[in-house]
Write an enzyme that holds these catalytic residues in place. Structure first.
Site, mmCIF file in Angstrom:
data_model
loop_
_atom_site.group_PDB
_atom_site.id
_atom_site.type_symbol
_atom_site.label_atom_id
_atom_site.label_comp_id
_atom_site.label_asym_id
_atom_site.label_seq_id
_atom_site.Cartn_x
_atom_site.Cartn_y
_atom_site.Cartn_z
ATOM 1 N N GLU A 152 0.823 -1.212 0.000
ATOM 2 C CA GLU A 152 0.000 0.000 0.000
ATOM 3 C C GLU A 152 0.858 1.264 0.000
ATOM 4 O O GLU A 152 0.509 2.255 -0.643
ATOM 5 C CB GLU A 152 -0.972 -0.011 1.176
ATOM 6 C CG GLU A 152 -1.987 -1.146 1.127
ATOM 7 C CD GLU A 152 -2.769 -1.228 -0.184
ATOM 8 O OE1 GLU A 152 -3.091 -0.172 -0.775
ATOM 9 O OE2 GLU A 152 -3.065 -2.357 -0.629
ATOM 10 N N HIS A 193 1.899 2.017 -3.492
ATOM 11 C CA HIS A 193 0.872 2.751 -4.237
ATOM 12 C C HIS A 193 0.941 4.244 -3.912
ATOM 13 O O HIS A 193 0.896 5.090 -4.809
ATOM 14 C CB HIS A 193 -0.530 2.235 -3.908
ATOM 15 C CG HIS A 193 -0.860 0.922 -4.533
ATOM 16 N ND1 HIS A 193 -0.709 0.663 -5.879
ATOM 17 C CD2 HIS A 193 -1.350 -0.214 -3.984
ATOM 18 C CE1 HIS A 193 -1.097 -0.573 -6.135
ATOM 19 N NE2 HIS A 193 -1.487 -1.131 -4.996
#
Length: 164
Positions: free
Chosen positions: A5, A8
């Site tokens: 994450e 990202h």
């Protein structure tokens, strides 16, 4: 999962590709030099990603690395296509054996904000030196010439549940 994450948030996201910069000039890299779409599939084509992949797959004519096209807006265009990277941590699905590859570190480098230490990344093992046809031969409607890598109705590979 946290590293995935964070990656990202740092730029491996379809919403961030137009923010990549050329560190030599400080200018934004034109989006057409970062990604493209062909046949309804998404691809990244940054210089270090292409250089790594051309060597890894032994495919000097490779024009881009395919991105995930399924899973909706949260997955599509923001992950490597799992079919070609297997358990790399930036694939769209998690596994117990995920790892950071030099492929993803190459993308970080091409973003223009980072200079990664490549010693922390692993080489992809999946598809090594299989040539250009390895990247073009897999589909759910045609038989594959790489039965040890891709799944079919007759395959007995343990990961075939992942690919269908």
């Amino acid at each position: 999962m946290l590293l995935h994450e964070i990656t990202h948030a740092l730029g491996f996201s379809s919403n961030s590709y137009d923010d990549f910069i050329d560190p030599a000039t400080g200018s934004l890299i034109p989006i057409d030099d970062v990604k493209f779409t062909s046949g309804g599939k998404f691809f990244l084509k940054t210089p270090r990603v292409l250089a790594y992949l051309k060597t890894h797959y032994n495919c000097c004519t490779m024009t881009g690395m395919r991105l995930e096209d399924g899973g909706g807006s949260g997955s599509a265009g923001s992950h490597w296509e799992k079919t070609f990277v297997d358990n790399e941590y930036m694939g769209a699905s998690a596994s117990a054996e995920m790892y950071v590859s030099k492929l993803t570190l190459s993308l970080f480098h091409d973003m223009g904000y980072f200079i990664p230490d490549y010693s922390y990344g692993r080489d992809l093992s999946f598809g090594k030196n299989m040539g250009c046809s390895f990247l073009e031969d897999c589909s759910s409607t045609s038989p594959t010439t790489f039965p040890d890598y891709f799944c079919s109705k007759s395959a007995t590979l343990p990961r075939c549940d992942d690919f269908g």
